[in-house]
Scaffold this motif. Structure first.
Motif, PDB file in Angstrom:
ATOM      1  N   ASP A  89       0.833  -1.203   0.000  1.00 25.39           N
ATOM      2  CA  ASP A  89       0.000   0.000   0.000  1.00 25.39           C
ATOM      3  C   ASP A  89       0.865   1.250   0.000  1.00 25.39           C
ATOM      4  O   ASP A  89       0.451   2.299  -0.493  1.00 25.39           O
ATOM      5  N   ARG A  90       2.099   1.152   0.537  1.00 28.95           N
ATOM      6  CA  ARG A  90       3.031   2.279   0.553  1.00 28.95           C
ATOM      7  C   ARG A  90       4.429   1.734   0.298  1.00 28.95           C
ATOM      8  O   ARG A  90       4.925   0.898   1.054  1.00 28.95           O
ATOM      9  N   GLY A  95      16.961   3.309   4.828  1.00 29.24           N
ATOM     10  CA  GLY A  95      17.512   2.289   3.947  1.00 29.24           C
ATOM     11  C   GLY A  95      16.428   1.516   3.235  1.00 29.24           C
ATOM     12  O   GLY A  95      15.233   1.803   3.364  1.00 29.24           O
ATOM     13  N   GLU A  96      16.854   0.527   2.459  1.00 28.79           N
ATOM     14  CA  GLU A  96      15.926  -0.317   1.710  1.00 28.79           C
ATOM     15  C   GLU A  96      15.578  -1.562   2.514  1.00 28.79           C
ATOM     16  O   GLU A  96      16.461  -2.279   2.992  1.00 28.79           O
ATOM     17  N   ILE A 111       9.918  -7.585  -2.886  1.00 30.83           N
ATOM     18  CA  ILE A 111       9.451  -6.214  -2.997  1.00 30.83           C
ATOM     19  C   ILE A 111      10.334  -5.353  -2.107  1.00 30.83           C
ATOM     20  O   ILE A 111      10.771  -5.797  -1.037  1.00 30.83           O
ATOM     21  N   VAL A 112      10.610  -4.140  -2.574  1.00 32.34           N
ATOM     22  CA  VAL A 112      11.484  -3.216  -1.837  1.00 32.34           C
ATOM     23  C   VAL A 112      10.634  -2.079  -1.267  1.00 32.34           C
ATOM     24  O   VAL A 112       9.879  -1.424  -1.998  1.00 32.34           O
ATOM     25  N   ILE A 113      10.780  -1.848   0.018  1.00 30.77           N
ATOM     26  CA  ILE A 113      10.152  -0.724   0.695  1.00 30.77           C
ATOM     27  C   ILE A 113      11.264   0.221   1.116  1.00 30.77           C
ATOM     28  O   ILE A 113      12.222  -0.197   1.806  1.00 30.77           O
TER      29      ILE A 113
END
Length: 453
Positions: free
Chosen positions: A352-353, A432-433, A448-450
């Motif tokens: 969602d974000r 950071g990632e 998936i990267v946030i």
């Protein structure tokens, strides 16, 4: 939003302020008489004033709050001492904040509640439509008896959605309809399917299963129906009545227990039932609807108050696409479809974000779906998904919408239900990632990267 049956978090109210949501802030579920042996009645006399102070002094500067509620289905609601307690509470609330009306949610809607209602500014009616009081047009009857009473439906059954909302539309002295419940929850397990009485072992049910929104935040069928009633969104959706009930049916469900919705599912994968007829339900806020199976029209039907905005077809199952088109006159206003999915080939991760704050509190909710080569979710997939995370974040919860799942909400793994599950990632106090990896047997890993800033 009516909060039940206690004050919400400050973050919740801040979000309502920002979004423009209107809130009823509520204190108690009981006063001096018990609902259960160890409940708040043991502490009411000592603590009621402190707890009212805590709620109102904390919350009164939130513009989202439009009413204070002093109770829900209070056991002494029809007794003189109940009316006296209500009067005491209302007077004290108004000492702390005289700018907002005071209300309460009341069930057992008979004239013996009049003294209680008389102490309130606005009267909340629980289950005005189809409730255990057994009266039709109760708002109209009570308006004739007590013309100055302002009312609203404080709780309504999913199964009475049409009638409850039409009361709010029809009567100017009825402010609106609060549904039980907006968001599903753990507890009162199975009332949205098995119902009451709870007189036998219903394990492993743990979710109420009555929410318009399920515990993962995904819309359930009745939520799409309310889109039609409330005239929001697409106002067009397709559902199928399965040949076999989705869960075992309780034989002795009480006639007043209506927290369930119809057994309608958004699926068009019925291998083994080829050419057998299925009942198709189309919720539509448009004048008429045309249904297609693999491009072939199955006819046009009107949707209106006579059929409560639900059109019905009998359709022999063929793999492919069911498509509905909503019309006003000859103009296409909306389309909706159900597509058969093929064998899953991918885990699709959707956040969602994709950017969150590195404050040790921010969250990203990530949907995990089993999809076929065309990106269509397979609703029959129930595979186990394992999660791994790296970077400045952690997994704080996993979930599915399966109301009978006894899996942990905290372990980094979850079985899918209806082809999907949910994982919630929380930031740490470092930028950071954050990389979330989902793994399941037979499919390639997905990442998936946030970004945490």
């Amino acid at each position: 939003i009516r909060c039940s049956h206690n004050p919400p978090s400050e973050a919740f109210l801040a979000a309502c302020d920002k979004l423009g949501m209107l809130v009823i802030d509520e204190t108690f579920d009981m006063w001096r008489k018990q609902k259960n042996p160890q409940d708040y009645h043991l502490y009411f006399d000592e603590w009621w004033k402190k707890d009212v102070d805590a709620m109102i002094l904390r919350d009164r500067n939130h513009p989202s709050i439009i009413m204070w509620s002093i109770g829900n289905e209070i056991p002494e609601r029809g007794e003189p001492e109940g009316a006296e307690t209500s009067k005491m509470l209302v007077e004290y609330v108004k000492q702390l904040d005289s700018t907002r009306p005071v209300t309460a949610a009341v069930n057992g809607l008979w004239p013996d509640k009049d003294p209680y209602f008389a102490t309130l500014d606005i009267s909340g009616y629980n289950y005005s439509a189809g409730g255990d009081h057994g009266q039709k047009d109760i708002f109209e009857k009570d308006h004739k008896r007590v013309p100055d009473r302002i009312m609203y439906c404080a709780e309504s059954y999913p199964l009475e959605a049409y009638g409850a909302w039409m009361d709010a539309v029809k009567y100017p002295y009825v402010l609106g309809d609060f549904v039980w419940t907006g968001f599903d929850y753990l507890g009162e397990a199975s009332i949205g399917w098995r119902g009451y009485p709870h007189d036998e072992n219903y394990y492993p049910w743990n979710q109420a299963f009555c929410g318009d929104i399920d515990i993962c935040g995904w819309k359930r069928p009745q939520s799409y129906y309310r889109d039609v009633l409330w005239e929001v969104g697409n106002q067009l959706s397709i559902f199928v009545v399965p040949h076999k009930p989705s869960f075992p049916v309780k034989e002795n469900r009480a006639d007043w227990s209506k927290w369930h919705w119809h057994d309608h599912v958004a699926e068009w994968n019925w291998e083994g039932f080829e050419n057998q007829p299925f009942e198709i339900k189309v919720y539509s806020g448009h004048e008429k609807v045309e249904l297609f199976l693999n491009g072939k029209s199955l006819g046009i039907k009107e949707t209106n108050h006579e059929n409560q905005f639900i059109a019905t077809w009998q359709v022999p199952y063929q793999k492919g696409e069911l498509k509905a088109i909503g019309y006003k006159g000859e103009t296409v206003k909306a389309t909706s479809s159900l597509q058969s999915s093929h064998i899953p080939v991918k885990l699709k991760l959707t956040a969602d974000r994709s950017e969150i704050q590195a404050n040790g509190q921010d969250l990203s909710f990530i949907d995990v779906e089993f999809t076929d080569e065309y990106g269509i979710r397979n609703p029959k997939s129930e595979n186990l998904v394992n999660f791994e995370i790296s970077g400045p974040g952690k997994i704080v919860a996993v979930a599915s919408s399966d109301p009978m799942s006894a899996e942990s909400f905290q372990q980094p793994l979850r079985k899918a239900w209806k082809g999907r599950c949910l994982v919630i990632v929380k930031s740490e106090k470092m930028a950071g990632e954050i990389v979330l990896t989902a793994k399941t047997e037979g499919l390639p890993d997905s990442e998936i990267v946030i970004v945490s800033k």
